[in-house]
Design an enzyme around this catalytic site. Structure first.
Site, PDB file in Angstrom:
ATOM      1  N   ALA A  72      15.518  -1.659  -1.202  1.00 11.89           N
ATOM      2  CA  ALA A  72      15.742  -1.066   0.118  1.00 11.89           C
ATOM      3  C   ALA A  72      15.279   0.387   0.156  1.00 11.89           C
ATOM      4  O   ALA A  72      14.671   0.830   1.138  1.00 11.89           O
ATOM      5  CB  ALA A  72      17.215  -1.168   0.503  1.00 11.89           C
ATOM      6  N   TYR A  73      15.557   1.122  -0.914  1.00 11.61           N
ATOM      7  CA  TYR A  73      15.136   2.522  -0.990  1.00 11.61           C
ATOM      8  C   TYR A  73      13.610   2.622  -1.010  1.00 11.61           C
ATOM      9  O   TYR A  73      13.017   3.411  -0.270  1.00 11.61           O
ATOM     10  CB  TYR A  73      15.746   3.168  -2.239  1.00 11.61           C
ATOM     11  CG  TYR A  73      15.386   4.619  -2.428  1.00 11.61           C
ATOM     12  CD1 TYR A  73      15.882   5.601  -1.575  1.00 11.61           C
ATOM     13  CD2 TYR A  73      14.552   5.014  -3.472  1.00 11.61           C
ATOM     14  CE1 TYR A  73      15.560   6.945  -1.762  1.00 11.61           C
ATOM     15  CE2 TYR A  73      14.230   6.344  -3.663  1.00 11.61           C
ATOM     16  CZ  TYR A  73      14.734   7.301  -2.803  1.00 11.61           C
ATOM     17  OH  TYR A  73      14.403   8.623  -2.981  1.00 11.61           O
ATOM     18  N   ALA A  74      12.962   1.809  -1.845  1.00 13.39           N
ATOM     19  CA  ALA A  74      11.498   1.829  -1.924  1.00 13.39           C
ATOM     20  C   ALA A  74      10.881   1.448  -0.583  1.00 13.39           C
ATOM     21  O   ALA A  74       9.878   2.043  -0.167  1.00 13.39           O
ATOM     22  CB  ALA A  74      11.010   0.891  -3.025  1.00 13.39           C
ATOM     23  N   SER A  76      12.128   2.006   2.352  1.00 14.59           N
ATOM     24  CA  SER A  76      12.271   3.142   3.267  1.00 14.59           C
ATOM     25  C   SER A  76      11.239   4.223   2.963  1.00 14.59           C
ATOM     26  O   SER A  76      10.666   4.826   3.878  1.00 14.59           O
ATOM     27  CB  SER A  76      13.692   3.720   3.198  1.00 14.59           C
ATOM     28  OG  SER A  76      13.929   4.445   2.006  1.00 14.59           O
TER      29      SER A  76
END
Length: 164
Positions: A72-74, A76
Site C-alpha cells: 500500500a505504501y509503495a 501511494s
C-alpha cells in the site's frame, strides 16, 4: 508514525501489512495522506510557484525494492512519482522543474518505528555504503534539485546509497 506532525508538508504515513491482510480503512488512509496530501500541495505549488522555481515531491526506494508488507505504501509513492512527471509536463513553458526524491532507508523516527536493532543493522548492511542514510543525505539531493539541478525535470532521483 500514524500522522504527519507538521500537517501539510507532503510527508507520509507507512502502516505495513501484507496486501491480503491489510484492511481497506488503513489502505485508504495511506492513500489519503500520501497521495492526496501530495496532490493538494502540488496543486497549490503549481498555482503559486514563480517562473524558474522548483517543486520537489518525496517518494521512496521501496517502489523499486518491492518488499513484502509495503504494497500500500509503495502504491501511494508510485502515484507520487507519476504525478511528479505529469506536473512537470503540465508546467511546460514556465521554467519550473518538478521532481521526486526517493530516499532509501533513512535514520528517521518513521524508519525506526517498530524495528528491532537487529533488523535496523541488517537493513543498513544491504546497500554498498553499509549504513542508513541520514536526513542530511536526503537534504543534499533536495537542495541540488532546488538549486543548481535546473536541467533535471520530471525525474525520480533515488537517494539510497546504491540499494536499488
Amino acid at each position: 508514525m500514524d500522522r504527519c506532525p507538521c500537517r501539510g508538508c507532503g510527508a507520509g504515513i507507512m502502516p505495513l501489512a501484507p496486501i491480503a491482510q491489510m484492511d481497506l480503512e488503513t489502505f485508504d488512509r495511506i492513500q489519503r495522506v500520501n497521495v492526496r496530501g501530495t496532490f493538494v500541495i502540488d496543486q497549490l505549488a503549481a498555482r503559486q510557484v514563480r517562473n524558474g522555481g522548483a517543486i520537489i515531491n518525496f517518494s521512496t526506494t521501496i517502489t523499486r525494492l518491492q518488499a513484502p508488507t509495503y504494497g500500500a505504501y509503495a502504491a501511494s509513492k508510485g502515484a507520487v512519482e507519476a504525478m511528479s512527471l505529469i506536473l512537470a509536463r503540465e508546467l511546460r513553458g514556465r521554467d519550473v522543474t518538478v521532481n521526486a526524491v526517493a530516499p532509501g532507508p533513512t535514520a528517521t523516527p518513521l524508519f525506526f518505528e517498530g524495528k528491532s536493532q537487529e533488523a535496523i543493522d541488517h537493513i543498513a548492511s544491504l546497500n554498498p555504503m553499509e549504513r542508513l542514510g541520514t536526513p542530511a543525505d536526503i537534504a543534499e539531493v533536495t537542495a541540488f534539485l532546488a538549486g543548481p539541478g535546473r536541467w533535471v525535470n520530471g525525474q525520480t532521483i533515488y537517494a539510497n546509497g546504491g540499494a536499488a
